[in-house]
Design an enzyme around this catalytic site. Structure first.
Site, mmCIF file in Angstrom:
data_model
loop_
_atom_site.group_PDB
_atom_site.id
_atom_site.type_symbol
_atom_site.label_atom_id
_atom_site.label_comp_id
_atom_site.label_asym_id
_atom_site.label_seq_id
_atom_site.Cartn_x
_atom_site.Cartn_y
_atom_site.Cartn_z
ATOM 1 N N CYS A 256 -13.201 29.732 23.793
ATOM 2 C CA CYS A 256 -13.726 29.387 22.472
ATOM 3 C C CYS A 256 -14.988 30.200 22.144
ATOM 4 O O CYS A 256 -14.892 31.382 21.892
ATOM 5 C CB CYS A 256 -13.962 27.877 22.355
ATOM 6 N N HIS B 289 -8.498 25.827 23.341
ATOM 7 C CA HIS B 289 -8.958 25.033 24.486
ATOM 8 C C HIS B 289 -7.794 24.737 25.429
ATOM 9 O O HIS B 289 -6.935 23.901 25.119
ATOM 10 C CB HIS B 289 -9.576 23.717 24.006
ATOM 11 N N GLU C 237 -7.933 23.202 28.274
ATOM 12 C CA GLU C 237 -8.176 22.047 29.156
ATOM 13 C C GLU C 237 -7.507 20.763 28.671
ATOM 14 O O GLU C 237 -7.532 19.747 29.369
ATOM 15 C CB GLU C 237 -9.679 21.813 29.325
#
Length: 351
Positions: free
Chosen positions: A238, A323, A325
């Site tokens: 990001c 992202h 995760e």
């Protein structure tokens, strides 16, 4: 109790106060299309200073759990919903969303047509807004409190010194958790760290985290990135992706209304595969500007063709705008953490 949402363009929405009833706030108004993940979103440091509008009409029906927050507090400035429910149906829930916001002194407003609000943001772009207990005459743009300033976030607690060093521009907890596994420890450092500070930790790889604000505000760290990419495997997420681009001579720009939500399709230009990704950013890397750098664009957002991935050919250096995760969001891209850790085994250590 009434609450008033006043936009920079002059539009005013009237709704019911929830969360911290007395608090008034100014911030940057953004929207997210996520149907779930309200706790992860509100505690994501990337949302610092932002007023978050949830487009999904019912928020809070599974409450707040103990192990889902992505930082130690609510990072968002305020919350906008169509309906916030206190009827919680989840076995892990310990408190309602409304009570959670009250505890964190975060104001919120319900009864707002958030889809209409989203159309306004799409038309005019991300804008400043005020959430107040009384109608206001002055627009947020004329109020000193509405000036949004990017803030460098303080470091997380330092962990055992070994393997991956995470530079914390506003890192989400699940990024660190995604790296932690048998044989891998993580150290988190601040952006004030020098190259020598990081070298002294003896990392086998470095991760540039996500974070809020304009990437050009972090210009002081760009020379450090230039040194890091010459010596260690490097992974940017990001904001970290944008900083890697700037460090190599590319440019970034402010998007009209940004990418937020968990349903953004991203095409990998190398494999041809498409991942559905979680995103939260208001700035992007200028694709054309990458042509004059040593970097290569590796992924694009399917809908608007913005830059979603970069790599440095010949070096173990890469980044993604989204992202991986998955907190909240789909799990399509979690493999990237495995790819990064595999780089450590092959290329780890100072070159």
């Amino acid at each position: 109790m009434k609450k008033y949402l006043t936009l920079e363009n002059g539009d005013v929405f009237v709704g019911e106060a929830c969360g911290d009833l007395g608090a008034e706030i100014d911030g940057e108004l953004v929207f997210t299309t996520s149907m779930t993940g309200h706790q992860e979103t509100l505690t994501d440091p990337s949302y610092k200073h932002q007023i978050i509008s949830f487009t999904y009409p019912l928020i809070g029906n599974y409450g707040i759990s103990l192990d889902t927050s992505q930082s130690d507090k609510v990072q968002a400035a305020a919350v906008i919903v169509k309906e916030m429910t206190n009827q919680v149906f989840h076995y892990q829930s310990v408190i309602s969303l409304d009570a959670f916001l009250k505890q964190s002194k975060t104001p919120a407003i319900s009864g707002i047509d958030t889809r209409q609000l989203t159309k306004i943001i799409r038309r005019y772009g991300t804008m400043k807004a005020s959430l107040t207990n009384q109608p206001i005459v002055d627009q947020p743009a004329d109020r000193e409190a509405a000036i949004i300033k990017s803030a460098t976030l303080s470091a997380s607690d330092t962990k055992d010194v070994e393997h991956v060093v995470v530079v914390d521009f506003g890192v989400k907890d699940n990024i660190v958790k995604s790296l932690q596994r048998p044989g891998v420890d993580v150290t988190v450092v601040t952006p004030e760290s020098t190259f020598e500070d990081i070298v002294n930790l003896h990392p086998t790889g470095v991760l540039l985290s996500n974070g809020p604000g304009d990437p050009t505000d972090y210009a002081a760290f760009l020379p450090v990135i230039q040194q890091l990419q010459d010596n260690f495997p490097l992974f940017g997420i990001c904001l970290g992706h944008q900083l890697l681009a700037l460090a190599n001579g590319a440019k970034t720009y402010k998007m009209t209304f940004g990418h937020r939500g968990i349903n953004h399709p991203v095409k990998n230009l190398i494999t041809g595969e498409i991942d559905i990704t979680s995103q939260n950013h208001g700035y992007a890397v200028d694709v054309d500007s990458v042509e004059d750098t040593p970097l290569e664009v590796t992924a694009l957002e399917v809908n608007d063709h913005t830059c979603e991935g970069l790599r440095y050919p010949g070096r173990p250096v890469f980044s993604v705008q989204y992202h991986p995760e998955a907190a909240p969001g789909p799990h399509d891209a979690t493999q990237l953490f495995d790819d990064f850790l595999e780089m450590l085994h092959v290329n780890g250590g100072v070159h």
